[in-house]
Design a protein around this motif. Structure first.
Motif, PDB file in Angstrom:
ATOM      1  N   LEU A  67       0.808  -1.215   0.000  1.00 27.29           N
ATOM      2  CA  LEU A  67       0.000   0.000   0.000  1.00 27.29           C
ATOM      3  C   LEU A  67       0.842   1.266   0.000  1.00 27.29           C
ATOM      4  CD1 LEU A  67      -2.653  -1.178   2.604  1.00 27.29           C
ATOM      5  CD2 LEU A  67      -3.086  -0.731   0.180  1.00 27.29           C
ATOM      6  N   ASP A  68       2.014   1.204   0.621  1.00 33.66           N
ATOM      7  CA  ASP A  68       2.841   2.403   0.782  1.00 33.66           C
ATOM      8  C   ASP A  68       3.844   2.609  -0.348  1.00 33.66           C
ATOM      9  OD1 ASP A  68       1.506   2.858   3.137  1.00 33.66           O
ATOM     10  OD2 ASP A  68       3.082   2.062   4.430  1.00 33.66           O
ATOM     11  N   ASN A  69       3.870   1.706  -1.349  1.00 32.21           N
ATOM     12  CA  ASN A  69       4.881   1.794  -2.407  1.00 32.21           C
ATOM     13  C   ASN A  69       4.250   1.730  -3.796  1.00 32.21           C
ATOM     14  OD1 ASN A  69       7.806   1.564  -1.129  1.00 32.21           O
ATOM     15  ND2 ASN A  69       6.476   0.211   0.045  1.00 32.21           N
ATOM     16  N   PRO A  70       3.602   2.816  -4.236  1.00 27.36           N
ATOM     17  CA  PRO A  70       2.918   2.783  -5.532  1.00 27.36           C
ATOM     18  C   PRO A  70       3.858   2.628  -6.725  1.00 27.36           C
ATOM     19  CG  PRO A  70       2.914   5.010  -4.614  1.00 27.36           C
ATOM     20  CD  PRO A  70       3.405   4.100  -3.530  1.00 27.36           C
ATOM     21  N   ARG A  71       5.120   2.947  -6.567  1.00 23.21           N
ATOM     22  CA  ARG A  71       6.033   2.765  -7.699  1.00 23.21           C
ATOM     23  C   ARG A  71       6.268   1.285  -7.998  1.00 23.21           C
ATOM     24  NH1 ARG A  71      10.834   7.362  -7.312  1.00 23.21           N
ATOM     25  NH2 ARG A  71       9.451   9.190  -7.464  1.00 23.21           N
ATOM     26  N   SER A  93      -3.955   2.466   3.213  1.00 24.17           N
ATOM     27  CA  SER A  93      -2.772   3.172   3.692  1.00 24.17           C
ATOM     28  C   SER A  93      -2.085   3.805   2.494  1.00 24.17           C
ATOM     29  CB  SER A  93      -1.831   2.187   4.404  1.00 24.17           C
ATOM     30  OG  SER A  93      -0.660   2.823   4.870  1.00 24.17           O
ATOM     31  N   GLY A  94      -1.114   4.651   2.750  1.00 21.26           N
ATOM     32  CA  GLY A  94      -0.352   5.245   1.670  1.00 21.26           C
ATOM     33  C   GLY A  94      -1.129   6.306   0.915  1.00 21.26           C
ATOM     34  N   PRO A  95      -0.708   6.627  -0.320  1.00 23.22           N
ATOM     35  CA  PRO A  95      -1.328   7.726  -1.066  1.00 23.22           C
ATOM     36  C   PRO A  95      -2.791   7.480  -1.432  1.00 23.22           C
ATOM     37  CG  PRO A  95       0.279   6.545  -2.432  1.00 23.22           C
ATOM     38  CD  PRO A  95       0.464   6.058  -1.039  1.00 23.22           C
ATOM     39  N   HIS A  96      -3.228   6.212  -1.419  1.00 21.12           N
ATOM     40  CA  HIS A  96      -4.619   5.904  -1.777  1.00 21.12           C
ATOM     41  C   HIS A  96      -5.492   5.667  -0.541  1.00 21.12           C
ATOM     42  CE1 HIS A  96      -4.157   5.660  -6.153  1.00 21.12           C
ATOM     43  NE2 HIS A  96      -2.986   5.096  -5.925  1.00 21.12           N
ATOM     44  N   GLU A  97      -5.011   6.053   0.626  1.00 17.52           N
ATOM     45  CA  GLU A  97      -5.822   5.894   1.836  1.00 17.52           C
ATOM     46  C   GLU A  97      -7.167   6.609   1.657  1.00 17.52           C
ATOM     47  OE1 GLU A  97      -5.570   6.742   6.676  1.00 17.52           O
ATOM     48  OE2 GLU A  97      -3.849   7.117   5.385  1.00 17.52           O
ATOM     49  N   CYS A  98      -8.227   6.007   2.204  1.00 22.09           N
ATOM     50  CA  CYS A  98      -9.594   6.506   2.022  1.00 22.09           C
ATOM     51  C   CYS A  98      -9.702   7.997   2.378  1.00 22.09           C
ATOM     52  CB  CYS A  98     -10.564   5.698   2.879  1.00 22.09           C
ATOM     53  SG  CYS A  98     -12.250   6.336   2.873  1.00 22.09           S
ATOM     54  N   PRO A  99     -10.134   8.848   1.430  1.00 16.69           N
ATOM     55  CA  PRO A  99     -10.240  10.278   1.728  1.00 16.69           C
ATOM     56  C   PRO A  99     -11.525  10.654   2.461  1.00 16.69           C
ATOM     57  CG  PRO A  99     -10.850   9.897  -0.543  1.00 16.69           C
ATOM     58  CD  PRO A  99     -10.428   8.553   0.017  1.00 16.69           C
ATOM     59  N   GLY A 100     -12.498   9.737   2.511  1.00 15.17           N
ATOM     60  CA  GLY A 100     -13.786  10.065   3.108  1.00 15.17           C
ATOM     61  C   GLY A 100     -14.060   9.398   4.435  1.00 15.17           C
ATOM     62  N   ASP A 129      -1.561   6.769 -10.386  1.00  6.53           N
ATOM     63  CA  ASP A 129      -0.521   7.101  -9.410  1.00  6.53           C
ATOM     64  C   ASP A 129       0.162   8.401  -9.833  1.00  6.53           C
ATOM     65  OD1 ASP A 129      -0.730   4.648  -7.778  1.00  6.53           O
ATOM     66  OD2 ASP A 129      -0.008   3.649  -9.586  1.00  6.53           O
ATOM     67  N   GLY A 130       1.079   8.875  -8.986  1.00  6.77           N
ATOM     68  CA  GLY A 130       1.889  10.034  -9.342  1.00  6.77           C
ATOM     69  C   GLY A 130       1.077  11.306  -9.502  1.00  6.77           C
TER      70      GLY A 130
END
Length: 416
Positions: free
Chosen positions: A74-78, A358-365, A115-116
């Motif tokens: 989850l924390d490594n989208p690359r 988790s990471g950049p895609h963690e739930c925004p709502g 991503d990115g």
């Protein structure tokens, strides 16, 4: 037509299960629907923290079972991209457009599929739009609709808190947040449930959701309002028509299904433990603590779709190849014995569960869902202080799909 009780067929050469040299386990079918936890534990014993599995249509994937491995993905989208266009089975034409996996895993022009910088641009529009819409009163909407739902059964002395309360309350709040007519709520609840359930109707129901939301976007272009849809249409990021509808769909499905499932599980826990129930009524316990406990033990999404390996690598002792599909076992990861040797020890005060990703895609709502649940429980216990379970706790059953395990019903009684 496949017989779901038959042994799984041998996987195609080069897929995760074939490379492992073992017969893969289906994450769908009778056993997975009735006892998914047993399936996860068997896979953990047989394969460790990452296991080869088959999804609907016998599509190969890796199920990530370990807490630390889930966090690594989850924390490594690359290394573990959310962009399904690099999914090998999709790129090589092995996934039909009618597959029930497409609504959950297929690429769309939304922030979850990218991503990115493209992700940051779209995620910013979603975050800003949610903040603007929810600042106008999610708790007020939740209080109104909670009372409205309770009014419908308050004189009966009995109710099913899944069908009569948890299943529709989040959607009713979301109709206000998105700017939808309240009457669309029941249609959308049914369609969201079918998308998560999978099966042959998933694509049809997904198309119905997008049709309703496309019509909503057109109305809001002509008649803007104080809602999330208008906020997306007017955002400086300049979302095009497809991006707007895709994000309305994303917020609708994610917010409704996870919140309704979580609310049902919170009510189940409260009503099967008299100490928690009395603590909430007396004010010695707050709803947030109960929600936190459920997040650890029964996250609303048991399995999160999906990530795609951006290159060859090793994960959990398994050889992952570029283009492989990984699905994240949030329920299994939260119960990983490496971090929770005794699953009965309370995790109260520990918010490092995987339930919100988790990471950049963690739930925004997540704050919206939390607010709806807190209000829903408080209003219910205030209106019906003598609420009690109408059946023995062991009679409460659940039905699981690949992605979630939902409480079937929660029958209660109360004085009229």
């Amino acid at each position: 037509m496949n017989d779901e009780n038959a042994p799984a067929p041998g996987p195609p050469r080069g897929c995760p299960a074939a490379r492992h040299g073992a017969g893969p386990t289906r994450l769908y079918g009778p056993e997975a629907a009735t006892d998914p936890a047993a399936v996860y534990e068997r896979l953990r014993k047989e394969h460790g923290t990452v296991a080869p599995v088959l999804l609907e249509g016998d599509v190969p994937a890796w199920l990530v079972l370990g807490y630390r491995d889930n966090r690594r993905v989850l924390d490594n989208p690359r290394r573990f991209s959310r962009d399904a266009r690099i999914w090998r089975d999709w790129a090589q034409g092995r996934i039909e457009e009618t597959s029930p996996l497409v609504p959950m895993l297929g690429w769309r022009p939304d922030c979850v599929s990218q991503d990115g910088e493209p992700h940051r641009r779209l995620r910013g529009a979603v975050t800003d739009g949610l903040q603007a819409a929810t600042a106008r009163g999610v708790r007020r909407h939740a209080t109104h609709f909670a009372n409205q739902q309770i009014d419908a059964f308050a004189d009966a002395g009995q109710a099913d808190l899944v069908a009569d309360y948890a299943e529709y309350l989040p959607m009713l709040v979301l109709t206000r947040v998105l700017g939808l007519p309240q009457g669309e709520g029941r249609t959308l609840v049914e369609s969201c449930a079918q998308v998560l359930k999978g099966g042959e109707d998933a694509v049809t129901h997904d198309a119905r959701i997008k049709e309703i939301l496309g019509e909503l976007a057109e109305r809001k272009r002509a008649e803007p309002g104080p809602d999330f849809t208008t906020a997306l249409l007017q955002h400086p990021a300049g979302l095009d028509a497809d991006e707007v509808v895709s994000h309305l769909r994303l917020v609708l499905i994610a917010a409704h299904t996870t919140t309704s499932n979580l609310l049902a599980r919170v009510l189940q826990l409260v009503l099967t433990d008299t100490s928690r129930l009395s603590g909430l009524i007396s004010g010695q316990l707050n709803v947030t603590a109960v929600v936190e406990e459920v997040m650890w033990n029964s996250p609303p999404l048991a399995v999160l779709p999906g990530r795609f390996a951006a290159g060859d690598l090793e994960l959990g002792g398994q050889r992952i190849e570029e283009g492989d599909l990984l699905v994240l076992g949030l329920a299994a990861g939260n119960l990983d014995p490496d971090i929770r040797p005794d699953p009965h020890v309370s995790m109260q005060g520990n918010q490092s569960h995987l339930a919100f990703s988790s990471g950049p895609h963690e739930c925004p709502g997540q704050n919206i869902g939390q607010a709806i649940i807190e209000v829903a429980v408080d209003v219910l216990l205030h209106r019906l202080p003598d609420l009690r379970l109408a059946v023995p706790p062991e009679e409460l059953g659940s039905t699981a799909s690949t992605w979630e395990s939902r409480l079937d019903s929660l029958p209660v009684e109360f004085a009229v």
